[in-house]
Design an enzyme around this catalytic site. Structure first.
Site, PDB file in Angstrom:
ATOM      1  CE  LYS A  10     -66.363  -7.291  82.808  1.00 29.75           C
ATOM      2  NZ  LYS A  10     -65.151  -6.455  82.554  1.00 29.75           N
ATOM      3  CE1 TYR A  50     -64.109  -4.721  87.567  1.00 30.25           C
ATOM      4  CE2 TYR A  50     -66.370  -4.011  87.220  1.00 30.25           C
ATOM      5  CZ  TYR A  50     -65.315  -4.852  86.911  1.00 30.25           C
ATOM      6  OH  TYR A  50     -65.473  -5.824  85.948  1.00 30.25           O
ATOM      7  CG  PHE A  58     -60.241   2.203  83.616  1.00 31.92           C
ATOM      8  CD1 PHE A  58     -60.913   1.311  84.436  1.00 31.92           C
ATOM      9  CD2 PHE A  58     -58.855   2.113  83.540  1.00 31.92           C
ATOM     10  CE1 PHE A  58     -60.238   0.346  85.165  1.00 31.92           C
ATOM     11  CE2 PHE A  58     -58.160   1.145  84.262  1.00 31.92           C
ATOM     12  CZ  PHE A  58     -58.861   0.264  85.077  1.00 31.92           C
ATOM     13  NE  ARG A  86     -57.129 -12.938  85.420  1.00 34.02           N
ATOM     14  CZ  ARG A  86     -57.689 -11.723  85.355  1.00 34.02           C
ATOM     15  NH1 ARG A  86     -58.816 -11.460  85.978  1.00 34.02           N
ATOM     16  NH2 ARG A  86     -57.112 -10.771  84.666  1.00 34.02           N
ATOM     17  CB  THR A  92     -57.753  -6.692  80.185  1.00 30.79           C
ATOM     18  OG1 THR A  92     -57.266  -7.377  81.344  1.00 30.79           O
ATOM     19  CG2 THR A  92     -58.779  -5.655  80.610  1.00 30.79           C
ATOM     20  NE  ARG A 103     -62.155 -10.067  79.622  1.00 31.82           N
ATOM     21  CZ  ARG A 103     -61.459  -9.792  80.719  1.00 31.82           C
ATOM     22  NH1 ARG A 103     -60.167 -10.084  80.770  1.00 31.82           N
ATOM     23  NH2 ARG A 103     -62.043  -9.239  81.755  1.00 31.82           N
ATOM     24  CG  ASN A 113     -63.465  -6.760  79.281  1.00 28.75           C
ATOM     25  OD1 ASN A 113     -64.513  -6.800  79.926  1.00 28.75           O
ATOM     26  ND2 ASN A 113     -62.286  -6.580  79.853  1.00 28.75           N
ATOM     27  CG  HIS A 116     -65.159 -10.018  86.704  1.00 30.22           C
ATOM     28  ND1 HIS A 116     -64.144  -9.114  86.922  1.00 30.22           N
ATOM     29  CD2 HIS A 116     -65.236 -10.789  87.815  1.00 30.22           C
ATOM     30  CE1 HIS A 116     -63.646  -9.327  88.147  1.00 30.22           C
ATOM     31  NE2 HIS A 116     -64.288 -10.327  88.703  1.00 30.22           N
ATOM     32  CD  GLU A 127     -63.746 -10.363  92.042  1.00 29.77           C
ATOM     33  OE1 GLU A 127     -63.976 -11.366  91.342  1.00 29.77           O
ATOM     34  OE2 GLU A 127     -62.970  -9.451  91.702  1.00 29.77           O
TER      35      GLU A 127
HETATM   36  P1  DAT Z   1     -59.467  -7.851  84.157  1.00 27.60           P
HETATM   37  O1  DAT Z   1     -60.950  -7.653  83.968  1.00 27.60           O
HETATM   38  O2  DAT Z   1     -58.836  -8.550  82.985  1.00 27.60           O
HETATM   39  O3  DAT Z   1     -59.123  -8.475  85.474  1.00 27.60           O
HETATM   40  P2  DAT Z   1     -58.584  -5.314  85.312  1.00 27.60           P
HETATM   41  O4  DAT Z   1     -58.870  -5.919  86.642  1.00 27.60           O
HETATM   42  O5  DAT Z   1     -57.241  -4.690  85.095  1.00 27.60           O
HETATM   43  O6  DAT Z   1     -58.808  -6.389  84.127  1.00 27.60           O
HETATM   44  O7  DAT Z   1     -59.654  -4.185  84.991  1.00 27.60           O
HETATM   45  C1  DAT Z   1     -61.014  -4.397  85.348  1.00 27.60           C
HETATM   46  C2  DAT Z   1     -61.877  -3.910  84.222  1.00 27.60           C
HETATM   47  O8  DAT Z   1     -61.670  -2.499  84.039  1.00 27.60           O
HETATM   48  C3  DAT Z   1     -61.573  -4.531  82.864  1.00 27.60           C
HETATM   49  O9  DAT Z   1     -62.216  -5.760  82.659  1.00 27.60           O
HETATM   50  C4  DAT Z   1     -62.064  -3.474  81.928  1.00 27.60           C
HETATM   51  C5  DAT Z   1     -61.738  -2.178  82.657  1.00 27.60           C
HETATM   52  N1  DAT Z   1     -60.450  -1.647  82.224  1.00 27.60           N
HETATM   53  C6  DAT Z   1     -59.211  -2.077  82.566  1.00 27.60           C
HETATM   54  N2  DAT Z   1     -58.251  -1.360  81.985  1.00 27.60           N
HETATM   55  C7  DAT Z   1     -58.893  -0.414  81.241  1.00 27.60           C
HETATM   56  C8  DAT Z   1     -58.481   0.645  80.395  1.00 27.60           C
HETATM   57  N3  DAT Z   1     -57.190   0.908  80.187  1.00 27.60           N
HETATM   58  N4  DAT Z   1     -59.455   1.388  79.792  1.00 27.60           N
HETATM   59  C9  DAT Z   1     -60.754   1.152  79.999  1.00 27.60           C
HETATM   60  N5  DAT Z   1     -61.226   0.174  80.787  1.00 27.60           N
HETATM   61  C10 DAT Z   1     -60.305  -0.603  81.392  1.00 27.60           C
HETATM   62 MG    MG Z   2     -59.358  -7.759  87.402  1.00 34.08          MG
END
Ligand code: DAT
Ligand code: MG
Length: 134
Positions: A10, A50, A58, A86, A92, A103, A113, A116, A127
């Protein structure tokens, strides 16, 4: 099972100049890099990627961040690649991620973070096709 997954380095990690150590980790963990490219997503491209999170609070901030600079997109292949990448990434929230995960090492916050990874077979296929045309 041999699988393919999509990884992204990222914009926070690119700005920190840790593309190198992250790609080294990918290779050390045994993944094959089948394709790789640098992209600078538009806001609309980040929103499309996304889209599953469109109703989350968010989403605006996340898609601003993801379109804020260059990112590196990787198509990875390996045994159980989806779950294994993962695991290597960690949770996350970098503060909650296990020591030694990407991460934990390179992430800054739950939003910034570093990396991805696809979360399931169907999302991996979707994706991968979002970034790499057949
Ligand atoms: P991951 O990337 O671990 O699959 P996710 O799919 O739940 O996590 O969320 C996608 C992205 O969105 C994540 O990498 C960062 C952002 N994100 C997730 N939860 C968040 C939160 N509570 N506040 C801010 N950004 C968040
Ligand atoms: Mg995800």
């Amino acid at each position: 099972m041999v699988e393919r997954t999509l990884a992204i380095i990222k914009p926070d990690a690119v700005k920190k100049r840790v593309i190198g150590p992250i790609i080294q980790r990918v290779e050390e963990e045994g993944f094959r890099i089948l394709n790789i490219k640098m992209v600078h997503l538009t806001k609309d491209e980040a929103k499309g990627f996304y889209i599953v999170h469109k109703d989350r609070p968010f989403y605006p901030s996340l898609t601003d961040f993801m379109s804020s600079g260059e990112a590196v997109v990787l198509l990875l292949e390996g045994e159980d690649a989806i779950a294994r990448w993962r695991e290597v990434m960690g949770a996350t929230d970098p503060a909650a991620a296990k020591p030694g995960t990407v991460r934990r090492l390179f992430g800054f916050s739950v939003e910034r973070n570093a990396v991805h990874g696809s979360d399931a077979s169907a999302t991996a296929d979707w994706e991968i096709s979002y970034f790499f045309k057949k």
